[in-house]
Design an enzyme around this catalytic site. Structure first.
Site, short mmCIF file in Angstrom:
data_model
loop_
_atom_site.label_atom_id
_atom_site.label_comp_id
_atom_site.label_asym_id
_atom_site.label_seq_id
_atom_site.Cartn_x
_atom_site.Cartn_y
_atom_site.Cartn_z
CB CYS A 1 25.33 -10.59 2.12
SG CYS A 1 24.45 -10.34 0.78
CG HIS B 1 26.96 -7.10 4.48
ND1 HIS B 1 27.84 -7.43 3.26
CD2 HIS B 1 25.72 -7.42 4.18
CE1 HIS B 1 26.67 -7.47 2.25
NE2 HIS B 1 25.53 -7.51 2.67
CG ASN C 1 24.85 -5.94 -0.58
OD1 ASN C 1 25.86 -6.66 -0.47
ND2 ASN C 1 23.83 -6.26 0.08
N1 ACO Z 1 13.48 3.94 -6.53
C1 ACO Z 1 12.46 4.73 -6.22
N2 ACO Z 1 11.41 3.85 -5.52
C2 ACO Z 1 11.68 2.75 -5.20
C3 ACO Z 1 12.61 2.08 -5.64
C4 ACO Z 1 13.87 2.72 -6.03
N3 ACO Z 1 14.97 2.14 -6.45
N4 ACO Z 1 12.56 0.80 -4.98
C5 ACO Z 1 11.61 0.75 -4.34
N5 ACO Z 1 10.90 1.92 -4.48
C6 ACO Z 1 9.50 2.35 -3.80
C7 ACO Z 1 8.66 1.23 -3.78
O1 ACO Z 1 8.06 0.69 -5.01
C8 ACO Z 1 7.60 1.77 -2.63
O2 ACO Z 1 6.72 2.41 -3.49
P1 ACO Z 1 5.13 2.37 -3.01
O3 ACO Z 1 5.16 3.21 -1.81
O4 ACO Z 1 4.66 3.35 -4.09
O5 ACO Z 1 4.76 0.82 -3.17
C9 ACO Z 1 8.51 2.66 -1.93
O6 ACO Z 1 9.71 2.87 -2.74
C10 ACO Z 1 8.88 2.05 -0.57
O7 ACO Z 1 9.58 0.75 -0.92
P2 ACO Z 1 10.00 0.04 0.33
O8 ACO Z 1 10.42 -1.18 -0.09
O9 ACO Z 1 9.03 0.04 1.47
O10 ACO Z 1 11.22 1.07 0.74
P3 ACO Z 1 12.17 0.95 2.22
O11 ACO Z 1 12.16 2.14 2.82
O12 ACO Z 1 12.20 -0.16 2.74
O13 ACO Z 1 13.82 1.03 1.14
C11 ACO Z 1 15.34 -0.89 0.64
C12 ACO Z 1 13.81 -0.33 0.23
C13 ACO Z 1 16.46 0.30 0.50
C14 ACO Z 1 15.50 -2.08 -0.26
C15 ACO Z 1 15.26 -1.15 2.05
O14 ACO Z 1 14.33 -2.06 2.45
C16 ACO Z 1 16.61 -2.18 2.34
O15 ACO Z 1 17.60 -1.78 2.39
N6 ACO Z 1 16.31 -3.22 2.79
C17 ACO Z 1 17.47 -4.21 3.24
C18 ACO Z 1 17.86 -5.11 1.82
C19 ACO Z 1 19.15 -5.26 1.93
O16 ACO Z 1 20.17 -4.81 2.49
N7 ACO Z 1 19.31 -6.48 1.22
C20 ACO Z 1 20.88 -7.10 1.08
C21 ACO Z 1 20.90 -8.28 1.57
S1 ACO Z 1 20.61 -8.78 3.25
C22 ACO Z 1 21.73 -7.56 4.07
O17 ACO Z 1 22.74 -7.49 3.53
C23 ACO Z 1 21.27 -7.34 5.51
#
Ligand code: ACO
Length: 325
Positions: free
Chosen positions: A115, A252, A282
């Site tokens: 990224c 980004h 993304n």
């Molecule tokens: N739909 C519904 N529920 C979901 C989904 C989905 N698509 N994905 C995960 N969940 C659930 C999980 O299973 C979990 O359930 P549980 O509590 O029963 O176990 C719950 O939602 C919470 O999961 P988390 O992973 O803790 O959710 P979070 O609030 O952290 O959001 C996300 C997840 C959106 C991926 C977030 O962590 C994020 O955006 N992280 C950054 C990742 C990123 O941007 N990566 C890109 C490359 S790096 C960069 O560009 C910076």
């Protein structure tokens, strides 16, 4: 004292025609439009056709950037393509883009920083120009992440999309003062200790397969705001500009909550943030030039605008660039 600067002469972008909305995603995995919008800000993503390759996306974006720059492809002497989803293991996608555009001079190579790839490629091209090894460079960010997603993993497949963006840089002599146009400072960082938080579980040298993206989203999120804010601060210090002198913050496009967190930490007002992720999710290395292109088309980006760009990705890699348009 006069200095050579890399002035951004043109920007272009391309998004594949096929769109998958959040409701479409909910038909594939156990998710909902509401969950995706609230947690990420994403509404839809573009998906490349089966016969549409990363180089095809890159060529389309590059053509638009070249036309807007008023520069003929034969005058380009450097092509860098930032991508983690190359057409083939080799040759470099940049070389295929070079051939597709009819560029025959200079060098072409790929940049692999996931990224952060576009920021890495921009910094590299800037250094080629400043050291007089190149006069006109094409920097492309192009990805077909749809090909490396696990379409059964709701934690990752809803976040990413395909697309490409490009800029044309040209060497110009500037006075070496605060009003100079062009790239004013870049800072790149990486830390390989974080590989396990965001990676692809395959590769030609390990599994002999392409593999799928794996991510610990919560941990990536935790690192993102701190690491990106800190590299932005370093870049501003290196260039001698203050956060309030930034006209446009072009981050980004990973997650709205990450962008809001960084903007708040640095005191950048909401109206200066370019946010395009709702429309394409993304797109990895394509996301910064896609956002630049949107700002240009919305006439938010004008000659003289001070633009701050940043990204973070797998590795971890991260970086920032400050430029006057
Ligand atoms: N739909 C519904 N529920 C979901 C989904 C989905 N698509 N994905 C995960 N969940 C659930 C999980 O299973 C979990 O359930 P549980 O509590 O029963 O176990 C719950 O939602 C919470 O999961 P988390 O992973 O803790 O959710 P979070 O609030 O952290 O959001 C996300 C997840 C959106 C991926 C977030 O962590 C994020 O955006 N992280 C950054 C990742 C990123 O941007 N990566 C890109 C490359 S790096 C960069 O560009 C910076």
């Amino acid at each position: 004292m006069a200095v050579i600067r890399s002035v951004i002469r043109g920007v272009g972008a391309y998004l594949p025609k096929r769109i998958l909305t959040n409701d479409d995603m909910a038909a594939l995995v156990d998710t909902s439009d509401e969950w995706i919008r609230e947690r990420t800000g994403i509404r839809e993503r573009h998906i490349a056709d089966h016969d549409e390759l990363t180089s095809d996306l890159g060529i389309a974006a590059a053509r638009q950037a070249l036309v807007r720059a008023g520069i003929d492809p034969v005058d380009i002497d450097l092509v860098i393509c930032a991508t983690a989803t190359p057409d083939r293991t080799f040759p470099a996608t940049a070389v295929r883009i070079q051939a597709g555009l009819g560029v025959t001079k200079g060098a072409a190579f790929d940049m692999q920083a996931v990224c952060s790839g576009f920021i890495y490629a921009l910094a590299t091209a800037d250094n080629f120009i400043k050291s007089a090894q190149s006069r006109r460079a094409l920097v492309v960010g192009a990805e077909t992440f749809s090909r490396i997603l696990d379409w059964e993993d709701r934690g990752t497949c809803v976040l990413f999309g395909d697309g490409a963006g490009a800029v044309v840089l040209e060497a110009q002599t500037q006075v070496g003062g605060r009003d100079d146009r062009g790239i004013l400072a870049t800072r790149l960082r990486s830390d390989g200790r974080y590989e396990d938080l965001l990676y692809v579980d395959g590769g030609p040298g390990s599994t002999k397969t392409t593999g799928h993206l794996r991510m610990n989203g919560r941990e990536v999120f935790r690192h993102a705001v701190q690491k990106i804010s800190s590299v932005i601060e370093e870049t501003l210090v290196a260039s001698g500009y203050a956060p309030e002198e930034i006209d446009l913050y072009v981050p980004h496009q990973a997650n709205k909550r990450i962008l809001d967190g960084i903007a708040k930490k640095l005191g950048i007002p909401h109206q200066k943030v370019v946010m395009t992720l709702a429309k394409h999710g993304n797109t990895s290395a394509a996301s910064v030039p896609l956002a630049l292109n949107q700002a240009f088309e919305d006439r938010r980006l004008r000659e003289g605008s001070m633009v701050l760009m940043e990204a973070m990705g797998g590795g971890f890699t991260w970086g920032a660039a400050l430029a006057r348009w």
